[in-house]
Write an enzyme that holds these catalytic residues in place. Structure first.
Site, PDB file in Angstrom:
ATOM      1  N   TYR A 166       0.836  -1.214   0.000  1.00 52.79           N
ATOM      2  CA  TYR A 166       0.000   0.000   0.000  1.00 52.79           C
ATOM      3  C   TYR A 166       0.864   1.254   0.000  1.00 52.79           C
ATOM      4  O   TYR A 166       0.677   2.160  -0.825  1.00 52.79           O
ATOM      5  CB  TYR A 166      -0.896  -0.067   1.234  1.00 52.79           C
ATOM      6  CG  TYR A 166      -1.667   1.175   1.576  1.00 52.79           C
ATOM      7  CD1 TYR A 166      -2.808   1.532   0.862  1.00 52.79           C
ATOM      8  CD2 TYR A 166      -1.294   1.970   2.660  1.00 52.79           C
ATOM      9  CE1 TYR A 166      -3.541   2.662   1.212  1.00 52.79           C
ATOM     10  CE2 TYR A 166      -2.021   3.084   3.018  1.00 52.79           C
ATOM     11  CZ  TYR A 166      -3.137   3.430   2.282  1.00 52.79           C
ATOM     12  OH  TYR A 166      -3.868   4.539   2.644  1.00 52.79           O
ATOM     13  N   ARG A 239      -0.230   5.537  17.482  1.00 51.47           N
ATOM     14  CA  ARG A 239      -0.906   6.210  16.381  1.00 51.47           C
ATOM     15  C   ARG A 239      -1.305   7.613  16.854  1.00 51.47           C
ATOM     16  O   ARG A 239      -1.474   7.847  18.050  1.00 51.47           O
ATOM     17  CB  ARG A 239      -2.168   5.450  15.949  1.00 51.47           C
ATOM     18  CG  ARG A 239      -1.884   4.134  15.245  1.00 51.47           C
ATOM     19  CD  ARG A 239      -1.191   4.326  13.903  1.00 51.47           C
ATOM     20  NE  ARG A 239      -0.997   3.078  13.187  1.00 51.47           N
ATOM     21  CZ  ARG A 239       0.084   2.299  13.290  1.00 51.47           C
ATOM     22  NH1 ARG A 239       1.070   2.604  14.109  1.00 51.47           N
ATOM     23  NH2 ARG A 239       0.183   1.206  12.572  1.00 51.47           N
ATOM     24  N   ASP A 320       5.805   1.908  13.484  1.00 49.05           N
ATOM     25  CA  ASP A 320       5.994   2.009  14.937  1.00 49.05           C
ATOM     26  C   ASP A 320       5.396   3.288  15.518  1.00 49.05           C
ATOM     27  O   ASP A 320       4.800   3.286  16.587  1.00 49.05           O
ATOM     28  CB  ASP A 320       7.481   1.908  15.304  1.00 49.05           C
ATOM     29  CG  ASP A 320       8.334   2.943  14.595  1.00 49.05           C
ATOM     30  OD1 ASP A 320       8.219   3.063  13.362  1.00 49.05           O
ATOM     31  OD2 ASP A 320       9.123   3.634  15.272  1.00 49.05           O
TER      32      ASP A 320
HETATM   33  C1  UGA Z   1      -4.062   2.398   8.272  1.00 47.08           C
HETATM   34  C2  UGA Z   1      -3.650   2.751   6.843  1.00 47.08           C
HETATM   35  O1  UGA Z   1      -2.695   1.898   6.365  1.00 47.08           O
HETATM   36  C3  UGA Z   1      -3.173   4.149   6.711  1.00 47.08           C
HETATM   37  O2  UGA Z   1      -2.944   4.490   5.394  1.00 47.08           O
HETATM   38  C4  UGA Z   1      -4.202   5.061   7.169  1.00 47.08           C
HETATM   39  O3  UGA Z   1      -3.727   6.375   7.038  1.00 47.08           O
HETATM   40  C5  UGA Z   1      -4.497   4.732   8.588  1.00 47.08           C
HETATM   41  O4  UGA Z   1      -4.929   3.382   8.735  1.00 47.08           O
HETATM   42  C6  UGA Z   1      -5.596   5.644   9.034  1.00 47.08           C
HETATM   43  O5  UGA Z   1      -6.605   5.220   9.580  1.00 47.08           O
HETATM   44  O6  UGA Z   1      -5.427   6.844   8.821  1.00 47.08           O
HETATM   45  P1  UGA Z   1      -2.930   1.613  10.551  1.00 47.08           P
HETATM   46  O7  UGA Z   1      -2.967   2.761  11.479  1.00 47.08           O
HETATM   47  O8  UGA Z   1      -1.778   0.678  10.697  1.00 47.08           O
HETATM   48  O9  UGA Z   1      -2.929   2.199   9.065  1.00 47.08           O
HETATM   49  O10 UGA Z   1      -4.265   0.758  10.647  1.00 47.08           O
HETATM   50  P2  UGA Z   1      -5.099   0.185  11.870  1.00 47.08           P
HETATM   51  O11 UGA Z   1      -5.774  -1.048  11.370  1.00 47.08           O
HETATM   52  O12 UGA Z   1      -6.000   1.231  12.382  1.00 47.08           O
HETATM   53  O13 UGA Z   1      -4.027  -0.271  12.958  1.00 47.08           O
HETATM   54  C7  UGA Z   1      -3.508   0.567  13.947  1.00 47.08           C
HETATM   55  C8  UGA Z   1      -2.729  -0.254  14.968  1.00 47.08           C
HETATM   56  O14 UGA Z   1      -3.646  -1.041  15.741  1.00 47.08           O
HETATM   57  C9  UGA Z   1      -1.707  -1.240  14.426  1.00 47.08           C
HETATM   58  O15 UGA Z   1      -0.611  -1.269  15.302  1.00 47.08           O
HETATM   59  C10 UGA Z   1      -2.439  -2.579  14.481  1.00 47.08           C
HETATM   60  O16 UGA Z   1      -1.562  -3.686  14.572  1.00 47.08           O
HETATM   61  C11 UGA Z   1      -3.232  -2.410  15.748  1.00 47.08           C
HETATM   62  N1  UGA Z   1      -4.484  -3.222  15.856  1.00 47.08           N
HETATM   63  C12 UGA Z   1      -5.386  -3.250  14.850  1.00 47.08           C
HETATM   64  C13 UGA Z   1      -4.726  -3.936  17.038  1.00 47.08           C
HETATM   65  O17 UGA Z   1      -3.915  -3.923  17.988  1.00 47.08           O
HETATM   66  N2  UGA Z   1      -5.880  -4.638  17.148  1.00 47.08           N
HETATM   67  C14 UGA Z   1      -6.816  -4.688  16.166  1.00 47.08           C
HETATM   68  O18 UGA Z   1      -7.872  -5.349  16.358  1.00 47.08           O
HETATM   69  C15 UGA Z   1      -6.554  -3.962  14.988  1.00 47.08           C
END
Ligand code: UGA
Length: 358
Positions: A166, A239, A320
């Site tokens: 992505y 995040r 991270d």
């Molecule tokens: C995603 C997209 O890849 C980005 O492009 C986008 O900008 C971003 O979301 C966004 O919402 O703006 P990411 O933040 O990695 O990136 O997506 P999430 O699925 O929201 O994950 C956030 C974190 O939570 C990660 O560390 C993931 O491993 C963790 N997570 C996710 C959990 O601990 N438990 C869950 O049930 C789901």
């Protein structure tokens, strides 16, 4: 005074629905909206300033359908793409098609018409922080983790990890926009969202969608269904969470100030109030849900640990930390996020509770 016409690709998605609502409320915009999913904007379908084209935007056939609307168009706003990490890992071909191969034709088209391409990219193009590769560096030096639009290098993990399908596609999209800007004069604005949260984000599996959504909807589903919230790899990742209304304020300020926003890349994230580790997010969400429902048992809602590999499948690697510089948006647009994280969660989770929790 004449109305500003905008084309919105993905007007029925999470960001699209909020932006469509905002622009319609102003009264001085007319929208040519492209999407097949319109339930998130169904209250606006009778608005004469919104014309819906039920076209699947993630498709090469879309571009010719947009062309007739470009000549007197204020901006072409591109919001449609695959953006859930589970899909980057399980369906990387579709992820790359959605975020680059089908999408680049839109750039060519906007360049041909000299239309202002207003594109939502992602903070994920930065990848991981430099700090994360330096043994013993524990985020003590902001120069190694703060993300500055036109300066910070992109640090993605190895290509064997599909997670980066992505980010690589999004980065190539940005590069192609910049290349066109240089060679053909394409006017553009690129936005890098930082975890925008709000009502109508993603879907709740089994209720209004299938698959694995992003973290907000995953934790929310667990609370609604009485299942444990699952913390991936210890929930140590940070995040920066930004309320959707603040994000839409930024988009509106850009659309209203083309002389400031054209040919710029902007981070849009809540760095002061929005940063949190995922394990703390799980904690805050269960406390918030106890307050929304009045049911104290949610304060002890089960949280369980799971590896990234088990949760997403092989090829997952996490970002991270994501700390945006928002100096550019502050300086050029006067934009700052206003909503603190507890309020972001309260408003967002109240929406899901209204929709599904009763
Ligand atoms: C995603 C997209 O890849 C980005 O492009 C986008 O900008 C971003 O979301 C966004 O919402 O703006 P990411 O933040 O990695 O990136 O997506 P999430 O699925 O929201 O994950 C956030 C974190 O939570 C990660 O560390 C993931 O491993 C963790 N997570 C996710 C959990 O601990 N438990 C869950 O049930 C789901």
């Amino acid at each position: 005074m004449g109305k500003k016409k905008v084309v919105i690709l993905g007007c029925g998605g999470f960001v699209g629905s909020h932006l469509t609502e905002r622009l319609l409320a102003r009264g001085d915009y007319e929208i040519e909206g492209f999407d097949t999913q319109v339930t998130k904007i169904e209250q606006h379908l009778d608005n004469p300033r919104l014309r819906i084209h039920e076209v699947y935007v993630d498709n090469e056939t879309t571009v010719p359908e947009i062309e007739p609307f470009l000549d007197d168009c204020h901006a072409v706003i591109s919001l449609a793409a695959v953006c859930t990490p589970s899909q980057y890992v399980s369906n990387p071909v579709h992820t790359i098609h959605s975020n680059f191969i089908h999408a680049y034709k839109l750039i060519d088209l906007c360049a041909k018409h000299k239309s202002w391409l207003f594109h939502t990219s992602t903070c994920e193009v930065y990848g991981r922080t430099l700090s994360s590769y330096i043994p013993g560096e524990d985020y003590t030096n902001p120069a190694l983790y703060e993300q500055v639009e036109d300066e910070t290098p992109l640090v993605m993990g190895p290509t064997v990890n599909h997670r980066w399908s992505y980010a690589a596609a999004k980065a190539l999209f940005e590069r192609y926009v910049l290349a066109h800007n240089q060679e053909t004069g394409l006017p553009f604005t690129i936005i890098r969202p930082y975890n925008w949260f709000g009502p109508k984000m993603d879907f709740i599996p089994g209720r209004d969608g299938e698959g694995v959504p992003r973290v907000l909807a995953c934790f929310m589903t667990a609370l609604l269904d009485g299942q444990p919230m699952q913390l991936v790899d210890g929930g140590e990742a940070y995040r920066t969470i930004t309320y959707i209304d603040d994000a839409v304020d930024a988009l509106e300020a850009m659309l209203e100030n083309p002389s400031k926003s054209k040919n710029q890349i902007f981070n849009v994230g809540n760095r002061e109030d929005g940063e949190i580790k995922m394990k703390d997010l799980a904690e805050l969400m269960r406390q918030t849900y106890a307050e929304i429902t009045g049911d104290e048992s949610y304060r002890q809602h089960p949280i369980e640990q799971i590896t990234g590999e088990k949760f997403y499948g092989g090829g997952y690697e996490d970002c991270d930390r994501r700390v945006p510089s928002i100096e550019k948006a502050q300086r050029l647009l006067g934009w700052e996020p206003k909503t603190r994280l507890p309020e972001t969660l309260r408003r967002t989770m109240a929406h899901y509770h209204e929709a599904y929790g009763r």
